[in-house]
Design an enzyme around this catalytic site. Structure first.
Site, PDB file in Angstrom:
ATOM      1  N   MET A  14     -47.238 -82.231 -22.984  1.00 20.02           N
ATOM      2  CA  MET A  14     -48.294 -83.153 -23.422  1.00 20.02           C
ATOM      3  C   MET A  14     -47.727 -84.485 -23.908  1.00 20.02           C
ATOM      4  SD  MET A  14     -51.347 -81.945 -23.062  1.00 20.02           S
ATOM      5  CE  MET A  14     -52.093 -80.376 -22.620  1.00 20.02           C
ATOM      6  N   ASN A  70     -54.953 -78.095 -29.701  1.00 19.55           N
ATOM      7  CA  ASN A  70     -54.232 -77.361 -30.744  1.00 19.55           C
ATOM      8  C   ASN A  70     -52.717 -77.606 -30.749  1.00 19.55           C
ATOM      9  OD1 ASN A  70     -53.775 -74.779 -32.500  1.00 19.55           O
ATOM     10  ND2 ASN A  70     -52.642 -74.366 -30.600  1.00 19.55           N
ATOM     11  N   HIS A  71     -52.137 -78.053 -29.618  1.00 17.95           N
ATOM     12  CA  HIS A  71     -50.679 -78.152 -29.514  1.00 17.95           C
ATOM     13  C   HIS A  71     -50.108 -79.213 -30.474  1.00 17.95           C
ATOM     14  CE1 HIS A  71     -52.291 -81.289 -26.897  1.00 17.95           C
ATOM     15  NE2 HIS A  71     -51.207 -81.974 -27.208  1.00 17.95           N
ATOM     16  N   TYR A 123     -45.547 -86.180 -38.922  1.00 15.69           N
ATOM     17  CA  TYR A 123     -46.590 -85.189 -38.589  1.00 15.69           C
ATOM     18  C   TYR A 123     -47.928 -85.581 -39.225  1.00 15.69           C
ATOM     19  CZ  TYR A 123     -48.934 -80.590 -38.979  1.00 15.69           C
ATOM     20  OH  TYR A 123     -49.828 -79.548 -38.931  1.00 15.69           O
ATOM     21  N   SER A 124     -47.868 -85.939 -40.511  1.00 16.90           N
ATOM     22  CA  SER A 124     -49.068 -86.315 -41.243  1.00 16.90           C
ATOM     23  C   SER A 124     -49.751 -87.525 -40.592  1.00 16.90           C
ATOM     24  CB  SER A 124     -48.650 -86.633 -42.679  1.00 16.90           C
ATOM     25  OG  SER A 124     -49.760 -86.893 -43.472  1.00 16.90           O
ATOM     26  N   ALA A 125     -48.944 -88.488 -40.136  1.00 16.84           N
ATOM     27  CA  ALA A 125     -49.507 -89.686 -39.488  1.00 16.84           C
ATOM     28  C   ALA A 125     -50.320 -89.300 -38.253  1.00 16.84           C
ATOM     29  CB  ALA A 125     -48.380 -90.637 -39.096  1.00 16.84           C
ATOM     30  N   LYS A 184     -51.815 -86.494 -37.669  1.00 20.89           N
ATOM     31  CA  LYS A 184     -53.024 -85.743 -38.032  1.00 20.89           C
ATOM     32  C   LYS A 184     -54.092 -86.680 -38.632  1.00 20.89           C
ATOM     33  CE  LYS A 184     -51.773 -81.550 -36.747  1.00 20.89           C
ATOM     34  NZ  LYS A 184     -52.329 -80.972 -35.506  1.00 20.89           N
ATOM     35  N   ILE A 222     -50.212 -71.517 -42.461  1.00 23.75           N
ATOM     36  CA  ILE A 222     -50.573 -70.338 -41.651  1.00 23.75           C
ATOM     37  C   ILE A 222     -49.277 -69.634 -41.207  1.00 23.75           C
ATOM     38  CG2 ILE A 222     -51.906 -69.550 -39.623  1.00 23.75           C
ATOM     39  CD1 ILE A 222     -53.620 -71.171 -41.663  1.00 23.75           C
ATOM     40  N   ASP A 223     -49.337 -68.318 -41.087  1.00 25.87           N
ATOM     41  CA  ASP A 223     -48.098 -67.538 -40.878  1.00 25.87           C
ATOM     42  C   ASP A 223     -47.577 -67.498 -39.429  1.00 25.87           C
ATOM     43  OD1 ASP A 223     -49.883 -65.813 -39.626  1.00 25.87           O
ATOM     44  OD2 ASP A 223     -49.444 -64.091 -40.898  1.00 25.87           O
TER      45      ASP A 223
HETATM   46  N1  NDP Z   1     -48.932 -73.026 -38.891  1.00 26.45           N
HETATM   47  C1  NDP Z   1     -49.320 -73.802 -39.914  1.00 26.45           C
HETATM   48  O1  NDP Z   1     -48.947 -73.619 -41.087  1.00 26.45           O
HETATM   49  C2  NDP Z   1     -50.277 -74.904 -39.660  1.00 26.45           C
HETATM   50  C3  NDP Z   1     -50.647 -75.300 -38.387  1.00 26.45           C
HETATM   51  N2  NDP Z   1     -51.563 -76.312 -38.225  1.00 26.45           N
HETATM   52  C4  NDP Z   1     -51.939 -76.763 -36.884  1.00 26.45           C
HETATM   53  O2  NDP Z   1     -52.271 -75.656 -36.061  1.00 26.45           O
HETATM   54  C5  NDP Z   1     -51.900 -75.924 -34.717  1.00 26.45           C
HETATM   55  C6  NDP Z   1     -51.059 -74.799 -34.175  1.00 26.45           C
HETATM   56  O3  NDP Z   1     -49.951 -74.622 -35.024  1.00 26.45           O
HETATM   57  P1  NDP Z   1     -48.949 -73.375 -34.845  1.00 26.45           P
HETATM   58  O4  NDP Z   1     -49.664 -72.275 -34.179  1.00 26.45           O
HETATM   59  O5  NDP Z   1     -48.273 -73.155 -36.132  1.00 26.45           O
HETATM   60  O6  NDP Z   1     -47.930 -74.022 -33.828  1.00 26.45           O
HETATM   61  P2  NDP Z   1     -46.767 -73.343 -32.927  1.00 26.45           P
HETATM   62  O7  NDP Z   1     -45.529 -74.114 -33.202  1.00 26.45           O
HETATM   63  O8  NDP Z   1     -46.763 -71.877 -33.051  1.00 26.45           O
HETATM   64  O9  NDP Z   1     -47.303 -73.671 -31.460  1.00 26.45           O
HETATM   65  C7  NDP Z   1     -47.202 -74.940 -30.938  1.00 26.45           C
HETATM   66  C8  NDP Z   1     -47.670 -74.859 -29.500  1.00 26.45           C
HETATM   67  O10 NDP Z   1     -47.578 -76.141 -28.919  1.00 26.45           O
HETATM   68  C9  NDP Z   1     -46.797 -76.044 -27.725  1.00 26.45           C
HETATM   69  N3  NDP Z   1     -46.056 -77.281 -27.540  1.00 26.45           N
HETATM   70  C10 NDP Z   1     -44.988 -77.746 -28.246  1.00 26.45           C
HETATM   71  N4  NDP Z   1     -44.582 -78.913 -27.739  1.00 26.45           N
HETATM   72  C11 NDP Z   1     -45.388 -79.193 -26.692  1.00 26.45           C
HETATM   73  C12 NDP Z   1     -45.442 -80.253 -25.751  1.00 26.45           C
HETATM   74  N5  NDP Z   1     -44.592 -81.280 -25.780  1.00 26.45           N
HETATM   75  N6  NDP Z   1     -46.397 -80.215 -24.793  1.00 26.45           N
HETATM   76  C13 NDP Z   1     -47.271 -79.178 -24.720  1.00 26.45           C
HETATM   77  N7  NDP Z   1     -47.286 -78.152 -25.581  1.00 26.45           N
HETATM   78  C14 NDP Z   1     -46.340 -78.162 -26.561  1.00 26.45           C
HETATM   79  C15 NDP Z   1     -45.885 -74.842 -27.969  1.00 26.45           C
HETATM   80  O11 NDP Z   1     -45.476 -74.211 -26.760  1.00 26.45           O
HETATM   81  P3  NDP Z   1     -44.210 -74.622 -25.884  1.00 26.45           P
HETATM   82  O12 NDP Z   1     -43.055 -74.714 -26.807  1.00 26.45           O
HETATM   83  O13 NDP Z   1     -44.158 -73.512 -24.893  1.00 26.45           O
HETATM   84  O14 NDP Z   1     -44.577 -75.931 -25.245  1.00 26.45           O
HETATM   85  C16 NDP Z   1     -46.837 -73.912 -28.672  1.00 26.45           C
HETATM   86  O15 NDP Z   1     -47.655 -73.237 -27.747  1.00 26.45           O
HETATM   87  C17 NDP Z   1     -51.179 -77.286 -34.731  1.00 26.45           C
HETATM   88  O16 NDP Z   1     -52.089 -78.290 -34.378  1.00 26.45           O
HETATM   89  C18 NDP Z   1     -50.762 -77.440 -36.184  1.00 26.45           C
HETATM   90  O17 NDP Z   1     -50.656 -78.771 -36.571  1.00 26.45           O
HETATM   91  C19 NDP Z   1     -52.130 -76.954 -39.269  1.00 26.45           C
HETATM   92  C20 NDP Z   1     -51.793 -76.608 -40.547  1.00 26.45           C
HETATM   93  C21 NDP Z   1     -50.834 -75.563 -40.842  1.00 26.45           C
HETATM   94  C1  LIG Z   2     -42.788 -78.809 -39.714  1.00 22.47           C
HETATM   95  C2  LIG Z   2     -43.859 -77.943 -39.038  1.00 22.47           C
HETATM   96  C3  LIG Z   2     -43.817 -78.267 -37.553  1.00 22.47           C
HETATM   97  C4  LIG Z   2     -42.961 -77.224 -36.877  1.00 22.47           C
HETATM   98  C5  LIG Z   2     -42.856 -77.559 -35.400  1.00 22.47           C
HETATM   99  O1  LIG Z   2     -42.110 -78.429 -35.057  1.00 22.47           O
HETATM  100  N1  LIG Z   2     -43.663 -76.863 -34.547  1.00 22.47           N
HETATM  101  C6  LIG Z   2     -43.597 -77.027 -33.126  1.00 22.47           C
HETATM  102  C7  LIG Z   2     -42.468 -76.195 -32.609  1.00 22.47           C
HETATM  103  S1  LIG Z   2     -42.354 -76.286 -30.880  1.00 22.47           S
HETATM  104  O2  LIG Z   2     -42.195 -77.680 -30.499  1.00 22.47           O
HETATM  105  O3  LIG Z   2     -41.129 -75.534 -30.562  1.00 22.47           O
HETATM  106  O4  LIG Z   2     -43.513 -75.647 -30.317  1.00 22.47           O
HETATM  107  C8  LIG Z   2     -45.273 -78.226 -39.569  1.00 22.47           C
HETATM  108  C9  LIG Z   2     -46.392 -77.575 -38.746  1.00 22.47           C
HETATM  109  C10 LIG Z   2     -47.540 -77.277 -39.746  1.00 22.47           C
HETATM  110  C11 LIG Z   2     -47.080 -77.947 -41.030  1.00 22.47           C
HETATM  111  C12 LIG Z   2     -47.727 -77.462 -42.319  1.00 22.47           C
HETATM  112  C13 LIG Z   2     -49.149 -77.899 -42.400  1.00 22.47           C
HETATM  113  O5  LIG Z   2     -49.690 -78.600 -41.582  1.00 22.47           O
HETATM  114  C14 LIG Z   2     -49.872 -77.500 -43.680  1.00 22.47           C
HETATM  115  C15 LIG Z   2     -49.135 -78.037 -44.919  1.00 22.47           C
HETATM  116  C16 LIG Z   2     -49.302 -79.548 -45.020  1.00 22.47           C
HETATM  117  C17 LIG Z   2     -48.574 -80.119 -46.239  1.00 22.47           C
HETATM  118  O6  LIG Z   2     -48.684 -81.526 -46.233  1.00 22.47           O
HETATM  119  C18 LIG Z   2     -47.084 -79.765 -46.159  1.00 22.47           C
HETATM  120  C19 LIG Z   2     -46.916 -78.266 -46.074  1.00 22.47           C
HETATM  121  C20 LIG Z   2     -47.626 -77.647 -44.878  1.00 22.47           C
HETATM  122  C21 LIG Z   2     -47.507 -76.119 -45.024  1.00 22.47           C
HETATM  123  C22 LIG Z   2     -47.010 -78.147 -43.548  1.00 22.47           C
HETATM  124  C23 LIG Z   2     -45.508 -77.913 -43.478  1.00 22.47           C
HETATM  125  C24 LIG Z   2     -44.936 -78.406 -42.159  1.00 22.47           C
HETATM  126  C25 LIG Z   2     -45.580 -77.674 -40.995  1.00 22.47           C
HETATM  127  C26 LIG Z   2     -45.247 -76.176 -41.075  1.00 22.47           C
END
Ligand code: NDP
Ligand SMILES: C[C@H](CCC(=O)NCCS(=O)(=O)O)[C@H]1CC[C@H]2[C@@H]3C(=O)C[C@@H]4C[C@H](O)CC[C@]4(C)[C@H]3CC[C@]12C
Length: 275
Positions: free
Chosen positions: A76, A102-103, A166-168, A170, A201-202
């Site tokens: 994406m 959601n990604h 990240y915050s920016a 969102k 979230i876990d």
């Molecule tokens: N978990 C948390 O604590 C929180 C999560 N959120 C939000 O919830 C949503 C999901 O979070 P979460 O489930 O933890 O995330 P994950 O890191 O588990 O999943 C991220 C997903 O995005 C995909 N992804 C990563 N990079 C790319 C890319 N360049 N292009 C397309 N897809 C991509 C990953 O798959 P792949 O690597 O195969 O591409 C994966 O499927 C996010 O929007 C996050 O901001 C909000 C607050 C807290």
């Molecule tokens: C730093 C996390 C991002 C991890 C990441 O890079 N995911 C993609 C991996 S992939 O490319 O391999 O797919 C942050 C994702 C969610 C954040 C948390 C959140 O949004 C809620 C809180 C917000 C608060 O401002 C800070 C604490 C949070 C728990 C925040 C922490 C950072 C994340 C886990």
């Protein structure tokens, strides 16, 4: 009155036969949303970068009873790919009922390191691709009077430390999609926009990134995923999960303590004039 004629009660039957795209569905919350939708009998199109993981998600969706399940893999970071995913839904189903955005791209939980290129890339992945998919999907969503679901975070409402890039991204989502919702209301466009404000979230990736720094228990991804689908189907403007995550004055409930390099930081979050 027309716009607010949203259903009051959620029934899983609402999703039966619906055509739904879920992005970021190879892991975490997106993966769990795909499983719930499959169990409810929806048609699901999942997308992310990792083909092998998506293949497994699709297989599980079929086992769970999805009306149909398929995937498209790609990044994406490229808005052309974002548009391609929506075209795939159009070619396969001839329409679309729900678009779940959601990604997120990879980021870090630490002091801002000054890397402007990282912010540019993250905005492309976390924000611009959401806009591109919405633009391409809008004619189909108007036709079906469907739903757009945008997954955001408390970091997109109440800024805290260590998540500046990240915050920016969102906050950008809130600005764009909340403004667009107003325009839909003015123009009687019956496409709902649900902005999901999530706390910790876990999911594996989130816990890997912050479990050393944030000691409160994260909320379960399975329940979170169901709440997102429910709010989208009920056409709610915002979901706050876990409930009450944003307290009065938009402060973050659990954000008082963060560990950084073995040092406990006690924060008033966000800083208010009286703190
Ligand atoms: N978990 C948390 O604590 C929180 C999560 N959120 C939000 O919830 C949503 C999901 O979070 P979460 O489930 O933890 O995330 P994950 O890191 O588990 O999943 C991220 C997903 O995005 C995909 N992804 C990563 N990079 C790319 C890319 N360049 N292009 C397309 N897809 C991509 C990953 O798959 P792949 O690597 O195969 O591409 C994966 O499927 C996010 O929007 C996050 O901001 C909000 C607050 C807290
Ligand atoms: C730093 C996390 C991002 C991890 C990441 O890079 N995911 C993609 C991996 S992939 O490319 O391999 O797919 C942050 C994702 C969610 C954040 C948390 C959140 O949004 C809620 C809180 C917000 C608060 O401002 C800070 C604490 C949070 C728990 C925040 C922490 C950072 C994340 C886990």
């Amino acid at each position: 009155v027309y716009f607010y004629s949203a259903p009051e009660n959620f029934n899983e039957e609402m999703l039966r036969g619906k055509r739904v795209i879920v992005t970021g569905a190879s892991s975490g919350i997106g993966e769990q949303m795909a499983y719930h939708l499959a169990r409810m009998g929806a048609h699901v199109l999942v997308t992310a970068r990792t083909e092998a993981k998506l293949q497994k998600v699709v297989e599980r969706c079929r086992e769970l009873g999805a009306a149909s399940a398929r995937f498209v893999s790609g990044s994406m970071e490229d808005t052309a790919f974002a548009e391609e995913v929506v075209k795939e839904a159009e070619n396969t189903w001839g329409g679309l009922d729900m678009l779940i955005l959601n990604h997120i791209g990879h980021s870090y939980f630490n002091y801002f390191d000054g890397d402007v290129d990282h912010i540019r890339k993250l905005l492309e992945t976390n924000f611009l691709s959401y806009v591109a998919m919405t633009v391409t999907a809008l004619p189909m969503l108007k036709e079906s009077e469907g739903n757009i679901v945008v997954v955001s975070s408390v970091a997109g409402k109440a800024p805290g430390p260590f998540a500046a890039p990240y915050s920016a991204t969102k906050f950008a989502l809130d600005g764009f999609f909340s403004s667009l919702r107003h325009e839909f209301i003015i123009e009687n466009v019956n496409v709902s926009i649900t902005l999901c404000i999530l706390g910790y979230i876990d999911t594996d990736n989130a816990m890997q990134a912050v479990s050393h720094a944030i000691k409160v228990a994260p909320s379960p991804k399975e329940e979170c995923a169901l709440e997102i689908i429910r709010s989208g189907a009920l056409r709610q403007h915002e979901l706050h999960y876990p409930p009450g995550i944003l307290g009065t004055a938009g402060s973050l409930r659990y954000g008082h303590k963060i560990w950084h390099k073995d040092k406990l930081l006690s924060l008033s979050w966000p800083q208010t004039p009286s703190s």
